[in-house]
Design a protein around this motif. Structure first.
Motif, PDB file in Angstrom:
ATOM      1  N   CYS A  67       3.159  79.771  84.495  1.00 15.04           N
ATOM      2  CA  CYS A  67       2.969  78.800  84.591  1.00 15.04           C
ATOM      3  C   CYS A  67       3.887  79.841  82.419  1.00 15.04           C
ATOM      4  N   GLU A  68       4.039  80.365  81.605  1.00  9.00           N
ATOM      5  CA  GLU A  68       4.297  81.202  81.033  1.00  9.00           C
ATOM      6  C   GLU A  68       6.612  80.582  80.886  1.00  9.00           C
ATOM      7  N   GLU A  69       6.766  81.110  81.939  1.00  3.82           N
ATOM      8  CA  GLU A  69       8.233  80.860  81.809  1.00  3.82           C
ATOM      9  C   GLU A  69       8.692  79.076  81.193  1.00  3.82           C
ATOM     10  N   VAL A  70       7.481  78.255  81.869  1.00  2.55           N
ATOM     11  CA  VAL A  70       8.152  76.451  81.997  1.00  2.55           C
ATOM     12  C   VAL A  70       7.167  76.427  80.718  1.00  2.55           C
ATOM     13  N   CYS A  71       6.822  76.854  80.126  1.00  2.00           N
ATOM     14  CA  CYS A  71       5.706  76.461  78.635  1.00  2.00           C
ATOM     15  C   CYS A  71       4.573  75.171  79.726  1.00  2.00           C
ATOM     16  N   LEU A  72       4.124  75.344  80.586  1.00  2.00           N
ATOM     17  CA  LEU A  72       3.566  74.370  80.265  1.00  2.00           C
ATOM     18  C   LEU A  72       2.195  75.039  81.286  1.00  2.00           C
ATOM     19  N   SER A  73       1.028  74.046  81.400  1.00  2.00           N
ATOM     20  CA  SER A  73      -0.605  74.834  81.466  1.00  2.00           C
ATOM     21  C   SER A  73      -0.344  74.969  82.852  1.00  2.00           C
ATOM     22  N   ARG A  74      -1.567  75.927  83.551  1.00  2.00           N
ATOM     23  CA  ARG A  74      -1.604  76.980  84.591  1.00  2.00           C
ATOM     24  C   ARG A  74      -1.779  75.191  85.888  1.00  2.00           C
ATOM     25  N   ARG A  75      -2.897  74.128  84.872  1.00  2.00           N
ATOM     26  CA  ARG A  75      -2.613  72.930  85.704  1.00  2.00           C
ATOM     27  C   ARG A  75      -1.769  72.071  86.131  1.00  2.00           C
ATOM     28  N   THR A  76      -1.325  72.198  84.606  1.00  2.00           N
ATOM     29  CA  THR A  76       0.379  71.307  85.181  1.00  2.00           C
ATOM     30  C   THR A  76       0.988  71.573  86.057  1.00  2.00           C
ATOM     31  N   VAL A  77       1.742  72.816  85.981  1.00  2.00           N
ATOM     32  CA  VAL A  77       1.896  73.201  87.199  1.00  2.00           C
ATOM     33  C   VAL A  77       1.565  73.604  88.266  1.00  2.00           C
ATOM     34  N   GLU A  78      -0.101  74.059  88.637  1.00  2.00           N
ATOM     35  CA  GLU A  78      -0.084  74.050  90.307  1.00  2.00           C
ATOM     36  C   GLU A  78      -0.414  72.501  90.537  1.00  2.00           C
ATOM     37  N   ARG A  79      -0.386  70.714  89.791  1.00  2.00           N
ATOM     38  CA  ARG A  79      -0.422  70.128  90.160  1.00  2.00           C
ATOM     39  C   ARG A  79       1.355  69.626  90.245  1.00  2.00           C
TER      40      ARG A  79
END
Length: 403
Positions: free
Chosen positions: A314-326
């Motif tokens: 998540c830190e690598e792509v600068c997105l929230s965990r919820r967004t990455v999981e989705r």
């Protein structure tokens, strides 16, 4: 009265076993290693093999070379019938038909097709193709396992150049080249192609080079059985299913031994599952269009050997965990944690079967501390210990260095 106190126990006579298995392929050599391993553990046997053209085995030759049991890959109906009519215990490792009149031990081709489909699905593919020269029974099972594992919303296409040909080792006919090229060009891109046997996959790679079709970005290619020498020499290196030929040879030898000493009937089929994928450049692509998801997957595949977590992704792509999981769920029907685990499992299997590294060294190489968690992780995903897995794959190197 004779003194029997110092008499040596009578030795069991060594069974004389005929082995008719080609050694020109890595699959055949894996079978031979499995047979030899069983004989080493439970023999001794007197093993002899027929090294001339295998289709030339005749009843006359068999009478001149008597044996107690047969382990063979029959390539013609006549060859198979010769063994069956001999009334010698016989285990078939190939055969001309799906059903056999004796025990057949073979790789689980339906499941291999499923493994190939899952590999492409995990990389985000929505278009799938199957290619072969002919349609012997084992190719038909591979095709069915592959295409039936593809979800309904995806597109599938199958091309078998000579669908009426049931030769166990189908041959390429250059007359079909124009048809194959037209098929490749017609497929929606990017497409994941499963081609069998390895000759068919190598042909697809050649035609893609000749007609400027990008591999793996437009056409990804994998084959059914990993011959590491051939697959690594191809251009680009060819992904393949890691077969279980060693275990198949071992199981065939075990069943023959049982029949020789107990009269256990030889009938039915033992399907032996393969152990997974060997991923090389020919499928090293991600068939999704979301740039953040591609970046996340690339980060995992480039860094899974370090102790990364989903938070690092998540830190690598600068997105929230919820967004990455989705994103992972929508495109790949899995979680980012699933991708990390799959990369590590695949690497562990590769290191166990292809290197002499100890369990502790392998744990470090895939992002684990060499503690009990690695062994519980391994047991969960492989169903055995690292030592048992290495033995099953026919690798003789020890997992723990001697003190």
């Amino acid at each position: 009265m004779r003194d029997i106190r110092n008499r040596q126990p009578l030795r069991r006579p060594q069974p004389r076993v005929l082995v008719v298995i080609e050694a020109f392929s890595s699959y055949g050599r894996g079978l031979l290693r499995g047979i030899k391993q069983y004989e080493r553990e439970h023999g001794p046997w007197s093993i002899f093999s027929e090294l001339r053209k295998f289709s030339g085995v005749s009843p006359h030759w068999l009478k001149k070379n008597p044996c107690d049991g047969i382990l063979a890959r029959s390539t013609t109906r006549e060859m198979e019938e010769t063994f069956l009519k001999s009334d010698i215990p016989f285990v078939e490792l190939l055969g001309t038909e799906l059903e056999s009149k004796t025990l057949k031990v073979h790789c689980d081709n339906l499941n291999d097709g499923k493994i190939a489909a899952e590999h492409y699905l995990n990389s985000g593919f929505h278009h799938f193709g199957f290619f072969a020269f002919g349609a012997p029974w084992w190719v038909s099972l591979l095709r069915d396992g592959f295409l039936q594992s593809v979800p309904a919303h995806c597109t599938t296409s199958s091309l078998i150049c000579s669908p009426r040909s049931t030769r166990l080792r189908p041959l390429w006919n250059p007359v079909h080249e124009r048809k194959v090229v037209a098929w490749l060009r017609s497929l929606p891109k990017p497409v994941g192609i499963f081609a069998a046997p390895v000759d068919a996959a190598l042909l697809i790679l050649k035609l893609c080079r000749d007609y400027a079709i990008a591999v793996p970005d437009e056409v990804a290619v994998l084959t059914d059985d990993d011959d590491d020498c051939i697959c690594n020499l191809s251009s680009p290196p060819l992904s393949a299913i890691q077969g279980a030929s060693f275990l198949i040879g071992y199981e065939a030898a075990r069943n023959l031994d049982l029949a020789l000493h107990t009269g256990h009937p030889l009938a039915g089929t033992r399907w032996i599952p393969s152990s997974g994928m060997v991923v090389r450049t020919s499928t090293d692509t991600i068939a999704v269009h979301n740039s953040e998801l591609v970046q996340a997957i690339r980060f995992i595949r480039n860094n899974y050997e370090s102790p990364i977590t989903v938070n690092d992704v998540c830190e690598e792509v600068c997105l929230s965990r919820r967004t990455v999981e989705r994103l992972f769920r929508e495109e790949l029907n899995e979680s980012p944690h699933d991708e990390i685990v799959r990369c590590r499992v695949r690497k562990i299997a590769e290191l166990l079967s292809e290197t002499n590294l100890t369990a502790a060294q392998i744990a470090w190489r895939v992002g684990f501390q060499p503690n009990k968690y690695f062994f519980s992780f391994f047991q969960e995903h492989f169903g055995c210990t690292p030592l048992q897995y290495r033995k099953k794959m026919g690798h003789d190197a020890p997992l723990i260095h001697p003190k």
